[in-house]
Design an enzyme around this catalytic site. Structure first.
Site, PDB file in Angstrom:
ATOM      1  NE  ARG A  44     126.522 -64.333  79.123  1.00 53.24           N
ATOM      2  CZ  ARG A  44     127.724 -63.989  78.571  1.00 53.24           C
ATOM      3  NH1 ARG A  44     128.253 -64.699  77.511  1.00 53.24           N
ATOM      4  NH2 ARG A  44     128.622 -63.086  78.939  1.00 53.24           N
ATOM      5  N   GLY A  45     125.632 -60.990  77.208  1.00 56.46           N
ATOM      6  CA  GLY A  45     127.036 -60.326  76.995  1.00 56.46           C
ATOM      7  C   GLY A  45     126.151 -58.830  76.543  1.00 56.46           C
ATOM      8  CB  ALA A  46     127.166 -55.220  77.653  1.00 54.17           C
ATOM      9  CG  ASP A 239     126.483 -56.050  81.636  1.00 54.16           C
ATOM     10  OD1 ASP A 239     127.583 -56.476  82.131  1.00 54.16           O
ATOM     11  OD2 ASP A 239     125.973 -56.510  80.789  1.00 54.16           O
ATOM     12  CG  ASN A 249     130.981 -56.919  84.645  1.00 57.39           C
ATOM     13  OD1 ASN A 249     130.343 -56.867  83.555  1.00 57.39           O
ATOM     14  ND2 ASN A 249     131.912 -57.858  84.945  1.00 57.39           N
TER      15      ASN A 249
HETATM   16  O1  MRU Z   1     124.282 -61.860  82.410  1.00 57.27           O
HETATM   17  P1  MRU Z   1     125.342 -61.840  81.359  1.00 57.27           P
HETATM   18  O2  MRU Z   1     126.095 -63.065  81.149  1.00 57.27           O
HETATM   19  O3  MRU Z   1     124.692 -61.023  80.128  1.00 57.27           O
HETATM   20  O4  MRU Z   1     126.371 -60.666  81.790  1.00 57.27           O
HETATM   21  C1  MRU Z   1     127.639 -60.332  81.173  1.00 57.27           C
HETATM   22  C2  MRU Z   1     128.654 -59.535  81.577  1.00 57.27           C
HETATM   23  O5  MRU Z   1     128.538 -59.194  82.875  1.00 57.27           O
HETATM   24  C3  MRU Z   1     129.840 -59.342  81.097  1.00 57.27           C
HETATM   25  O6  MRU Z   1     130.883 -58.934  81.728  1.00 57.27           O
HETATM   26  C4  MRU Z   1     129.523 -57.993  80.114  1.00 57.27           C
HETATM   27  O7  MRU Z   1     128.292 -58.059  79.635  1.00 57.27           O
HETATM   28  C5  MRU Z   1     130.651 -57.448  79.468  1.00 57.27           C
HETATM   29  S1  MRU Z   1     130.624 -58.589  77.848  1.00 57.27           S
HETATM   30  C6  MRU Z   1     131.736 -58.020  76.876  1.00 57.27           C
END
Ligand code: MRU
Length: 341
Positions: A44-46, A239, A249
């Site tokens: 997970r995480g963009a 995101d 986000n």
């Molecule tokens: O649902 P997730 O855990 O994938 O969401 C992640 C976020 O919202 C982060 O803040 C975003 O992806 C930035 S990660 C560098």
């Protein structure tokens, strides 16, 4: 920190849904497994889902490489769509897959099938490497900027924008780790980030590993802490960022930005250029993912509300551009996205 590794046609990812309890790596050999791991948030995480999807695309090619060219390209379109539909909000997923597709179309006219596969793996490796380089530059730019806010800062972050979220070092949490090392930050407050608890489970895990002083707070606590003067700056990841600067986000980001504004506290976004979507004008055009209500209605299998209660579970929100003091990117700190064009 090892997060995503690709070797001998096998993608290994740390299962983020098991942290901090267990540090387990799972092995993925089919693109469908990669799509499922993104959907279930094992990765997970963009930026990290963009990297995982790029390797998933390589695995998809192995499934299609022995077909004729037309069939192979049709198969790869299906792979792209399948990976793309695993999560809708982060633009990095789309960006990485478009880059992979471009490399495929370029290579397909010139090379033998084995060489095409090597070219695709090379592209995915570059995406991963470039992200790490961006993370490091973002960290340095962010630290320099935070220095202007003051010394011995207490900062708040939300969700997890660290090594786990980028496959490398981190964006918002990268800035924080760097600024802590340089003595600019004194303490980090990590918001829990209900319902998936990325702040508690993953950000605290990372800060703990790096011995950064931190405290976990409930998602309901920031207003009071700000009112008491206990927070000097807020910094989160993103995101997807629209042309006007609106940011998608993790759910809860908007309320932090609004509270920061009310309390005259600077609110920053740290994100690589690949998180900017120049195709959309405002945040209204962003497709916000809604996840299963079961994530809200149960914790560790136990009911959080009476049987039959319904819940709504948006995974992201939109923070309007006018609440954002600056965007920390690898190209510098900007005030408006069009400075990047
Ligand atoms: O649902 P997730 O855990 O994938 O969401 C992640 C976020 O919202 C982060 O803040 C975003 O992806 C930035 S990660 C560098």
């Amino acid at each position: 920190m090892k997060v995503i590794e690709f070797k001998n046609s096998e993608l290994k990812i740390i299962d983020q849904s098991a942290l901090p309890d267990r540090e387990v790596f799972i092995s993925l050999r089919e693109w469908q497994d990669v799509a499922e791991s993104i959907e279930k948030m094992k990765v997970r995480g963009a930026p990290a889902i963009g990297i995982a999807a790029a390797y998933g695309y390589c695995l998809g090619f192995l499934e299609n490489k022995n077909c004729g060219k037309k069939k192979m390209l049709e198969g790869m379109l299906k792979v792209k769509k399948g990976l793309l539909s695993s999560r809708p909000t982060a633009v990095n997923l789309q960006w990485a897959l478009e880059r992979m597709e471009e490399r495929l179309l370029h290579s397909a006219t010139e090379y033998e099938r084995e060489d095409i596969y090597a070219a695709l793996v090379d592209e995915a490796n570059s995406i991963k490497k470039e992200q790490l380089n961006s993370d490091k530059k973002i960290s340095r730019n962010g630290s320099r900027y935070l220095r202007r806010v003051g010394k011995n800062l207490n900062v708040l972050t939300h969700c997890n924008a660290g090594a786990m979220a980028t496959g490398g070092w981190g964006t918002a949490l990268g800035v924080i780790k760097n600024a802590y090392k340089e003595g600019i930050i004194r303490k980090v407050y990590a918001g829990e980030t209900r319902p998936r608890m990325q702040g508690a489970k993953i950000t605290c895990y990372e800060l703990n590993k790096k011995s950064v002083e931190h405290e976990l707070i409930c998602d309901t606590a920031p207003g009071y802490l700000m009112y008491r003067g206990m927070i000097d700056a807020v910094i989160t990841g993103a995101d997807r960022i629209a042309l006007n600067g609106d940011v998608a986000n993790k759910i809860g980001t908007y309320q932090l930005a609004a509270l920061a504004d009310r309390n005259s506290i600077p609110f920053f976004i740290a994100a690589p250029v690949s998180s900017f979507d120049f195709e959309i004008d405002t945040g209204e055009e962003i497709n916000v993912e809604y996840r299963c209500e079961c994530e809200v209605l149960k914790i560790n299998g136990m009911l959080t509300a009476p049987e039959g209660t319904r819940a709504v579970n948006p995974a992201f929100d939109i923070t309007p551009a006018d609440l954002i003091h600056g965007y920390v990117t690898e190209k510098g700190v900007i005030k408006k996205p069009d400075e990047l064009q």
